[in-house]
Design a protein around this motif. Structure first.
Motif, PDB file in Angstrom:
ATOM      1  N   CYS A   1       0.707  -1.138  -0.284  1.00 20.33           N
ATOM      2  CA  CYS A   1       0.023  -0.133   0.227  1.00 20.33           C
ATOM      3  C   CYS A   1       0.924   1.247   0.013  1.00 20.33           C
ATOM      4  N   GLY A   2       2.053   1.099   0.557  1.00 18.51           N
ATOM      5  CA  GLY A   2       2.896   2.325   0.680  1.00 18.51           C
ATOM      6  C   GLY A   2       2.827   2.628   2.318  1.00 18.51           C
ATOM      7  N   HIS A   3       3.775   3.526   2.647  1.00 19.84           N
ATOM      8  CA  HIS A   3       4.100   4.152   3.911  1.00 19.84           C
ATOM      9  C   HIS A   3       3.918   5.619   4.269  1.00 19.84           C
ATOM     10  N   PRO A   4       3.020   6.186   3.810  1.00 19.18           N
ATOM     11  CA  PRO A   4       2.921   7.503   4.185  1.00 19.18           C
ATOM     12  C   PRO A   4       2.833   7.652   5.830  1.00 19.18           C
ATOM     13  N   VAL A   5       3.901   7.872   6.516  1.00 18.70           N
ATOM     14  CA  VAL A   5       4.203   7.476   7.944  1.00 18.70           C
ATOM     15  C   VAL A   5       2.881   7.812   8.824  1.00 18.70           C
TER      16      VAL A   5
END
Ligand SMILES: [Zn+2]
Lengths: 428, 227
Positions: free
Chosen positions: A367-371
């Motif tokens: 998904c990704g990791h936009p913190v």
């Protein structure tokens, strides 16, 4: 303490960069989606918690105040929560506190991160500032390197293999093929994961999540508000948080913190946590399970969305969360238990596929990791899973589990310094 | 705050005994001070400095044009403002640089030690827990620690070889990171292992400390080589 419910959520598409939208607009998209899902208006929200990690990435202090005004929430209460990679999970729990204390009837947890304002290697430098800048960073500050050392020790201690790590990558990338919000869905083989460029031995490019931009919003309410707006509110029954020393070098080598279904004799010779396990993850799980009255998580959880920033940390986290014993994370993935029951992965398992799916959404790896958004993204996917609305929100019901009753979300920071675990269950 | 919470919070603290309340006491003094406030003055006409009338000064006063920063010439702009929403975003370079005066504070002796070829850790004066990466106070019991000298030989507790890195260290790749364990110490030390490639490293391998001849006063002044 008041009962707390989650009634709606929104997530933006996670992408490498969103130069056409500011962080305020990203959050507004997720916020409006959440409000729209339950027919709420801004006036129904009593306040907010802003959840974002890095002032370095944003190059703007008080970004939370700027989101608050953009959403039209001023002068209602709001504040920022930050805790590295666990920011989103901690933000979720801060919103829970607003409702549990009775201070608010409805609180919006607003998470986001913008990470593309600098190049990837500079970004890695910023992230490495979340290690001790006197003793760790100057030696060669690089988070993948830190996690790789933990993975190597796990391999040494328990004979875990890089191929077992790779199976996690295959699983999470494949699951994400049915998640329209995911940044990097894909079909891979274990061999392809292993032959991707090596980043830090034993972790390849496909063992690691990427930097990402996006936002996620969760709406939490008290019981009356929840049932007046939502048909299927989800109740938050366990909220656990744990910590460990910032420097990995400082982690003790003592005794295992046991869960109710474990015995001291299970771990007669194991020095714990060392650098092979995350004591904060165990502490957070234990606290959350105790509140939710979970005696054996494998038996009592229907799915888990956990912080798989690295394939190795997903395997380590199976153990921390008690889905299997310490040392069994590698074999656990080979059984097929954490896979989705119906998705075809091109893998052979030693047991039943999909006993307790882990990261049905695709997790951080895909998904990704936009913190600051990540932990809240997990809560939104868990909500939809429990409500049975995955098909509606994903426009594809391949990832909808059959009749799930209870799930856990797990958000993790800085080689295991902060971990937040929350238990969500059907509230209607 | 909801009323519910205030009720639950129990009794409010007792009021201070005063003969007159504060509002009554303060009011006359406040009125007196208010009468002393300067009267509002009528607005003056703009005269050069201050409020500038653009019409009068056009062509006379300008911001200086400089060559630094972003230089943009002829940014496209539609005649029809309805087309603005579809405009692609403007992305600029924005440099940022800073210098800190960073103190090593109570950990300073560690760095002075490295500059002199000595490796220092700390030991709790109460429970004797021994830190291979120094800590001024004991994590276990809270007591103060004292400095001790660590052996220059240790073993690899864990390791990795980094083929990528953060920007500052990218030029040094590939490099090895190791967590080193020492006889008599309860915690580890993060360092570099040099002189060997990925295939030559293993957990448990014996290593010895070496020091940079020209100390940079950084934790990287010490590094390890196979013993
Ligand atoms: Zn002590």
């Amino acid at each position: 303490m008041n009962e707390v419910y989650m009634i709606a959520g929104g997530v933006t598409k996670f992408a490498k960069a969103h130069p056409e939208k500011s962080f305020q607009v990203l959050v507004k998209e997720a916020f409006d989606y959440a409000l729209g899902d339950v027919g709420m208006e801004t006036k129904d929200i009593d306040g907010s918690v802003s959840s974002y990690f890095s002032d370095h990435f944003l190059r703007q202090l008080m970004g939370g105040a700027m989101v608050q005004d953009y959403l039209g929430l001023c002068p209602k209460p709001g504040h920022r929560v930050e805790g590295g990679g666990a920011t989103g999970g901690l933000g979720f729990q801060a919103a829970w506190r607003e409702i549990a204390s009775g201070r608010m009837k409805c609180c919006a947890a607003l998470g986001w991160e913008t990470m593309a304002h600098v190049n990837t290697w500079k970004g890695n430098e910023f992230i490495a500032l979340a290690s001790d800048t006197n003793f760790d960073y100057p030696v060669g500050g690089f988070y993948t390197g830190y996690y790789a050392m933990m993975a190597v020790r796990h391999m040494h201690e328990f004979r875990t293999t890089p191929e077992q790590f790779a199976m996690v990558s295959v699983k999470n990338h494949k699951n994400a093929e049915h998640n329209p919000y995911a940044q990097y869905p894909g079909t891979y083989t274990v061999k392809e994961v292993r032959s991707a460029p090596m980043v830090s031995y034993p972790l390849t490019l496909l063992d690691i999540c990427t930097m990402s931009e996006g936002a996620a919003v969760a709406l939490l309410c008290d019981k009356d508000t929840a049932f007046s707006f939502a048909k299927r509110p989800v109740r938050i029954t366990g909220v656990g948080t744990g910590t460990d020393a910032m420097r990995m070098a400082d982690r003790p080598h003592g005794e295992v913190m046991l869960l109710p279904h474990e015995k001291k004799s299970d771990y007669a010779h194991l020095k714990y946590p060392g650098v092979h396990s995350f004591r904060a993850g165990r502490a957070a799980s234990r606290m959350a399970y105790e509140q939710a009255d979970i005696k054996n998580p494998l038996e009592e959880l229907d799915f888990v969305e956990l912080h798989d920033a690295y394939t190795s940390s997903e395997i380590q986290t199976y153990e921390d969360m008690g889905l299997c014993r310490y040392g069994e994370g590698g074999p656990f993935v080979e059984t097929g238990a954490p896979f989705m029951p119906k998705v075809r992965y091109g893998l052979e398992f030693t047991g039943e596929q999909g006993v307790v799916p882990v990261n049905p959404s695709g997790g951080l790896l895909a998904c990704g990791h936009p913190v600051g958004a990540t932990g809240l993204m997990q809560s939104v996917f868990a909500l939809w899973q429990l409500q049975g609305t995955v098909g509606k929100h994903f426009r594809d019901d391949s990832l909808q589990l059959k009749d799930p009753r209870r799930g856990a979300i797990h958000s993790h920071a800085g080689t295991g310094t902060y971990v937040a675990v929350s238990v969500l269950e059907r509230g209607w | 705050m909801s009323k519910k919470i205030q009720k639950k919070a129990g009794k409010s603290p007792p009021r201070r005994p005063t003969s007159r309340n504060r509002t009554e006491t303060l009011r006359p003094a406040l009125e007196k001070a208010l009468r002393r406030m300067p009267k509002a003055k009528p607005a003056k006409r703009a005269q050069g400095v201050g409020t500038v009338s653009a019409g009068n000064l056009r062509g006379k006063v300008r911001l200086p044009e400089t060559e630094d920063g972003n230089s943009a010439f002829r940014i496209p702009f539609p005649k029809d403002l309805a087309h603005l929403d579809g405009m692609s975003p403007l992305v600029i370079r924005w440099h940022y640089e800073m210098e800190y005066l960073h103190s090593y504070a109570q950990d300073s002796p560690f760095f002075a030690g490295l500059a002199n070829g000595r490796l220092l850790g700390t030991r709790c004066i109460h429970c004797r827990y021994t830190f291979a990466t120094p800590k001024g106070h004991c994590m276990r019991c809270g007591e103060k620690t004292r400095w001790i000298e660590l052996p220059l030989k240790g073993k690899v507790h864990s390791w990795t070889t980094c083929y990528f890195g953060s920007q500052e260290f990218l030029k040094e790749t590939p490099f090895n990171l190791v967590l080193v364990e020492f006889e008599g110490a309860d915690t580890l030390l993060l360092s570099r292992l040099v002189g060997v490639g990925q295939d030559g490293i293993a957990v448990g391998m014996e290593v010895k400390a070496q020091f940079r001849r020209n100390a940079k006063l950084l934790a990287s002044d010490v590094y390890f080589v196979p013993a």
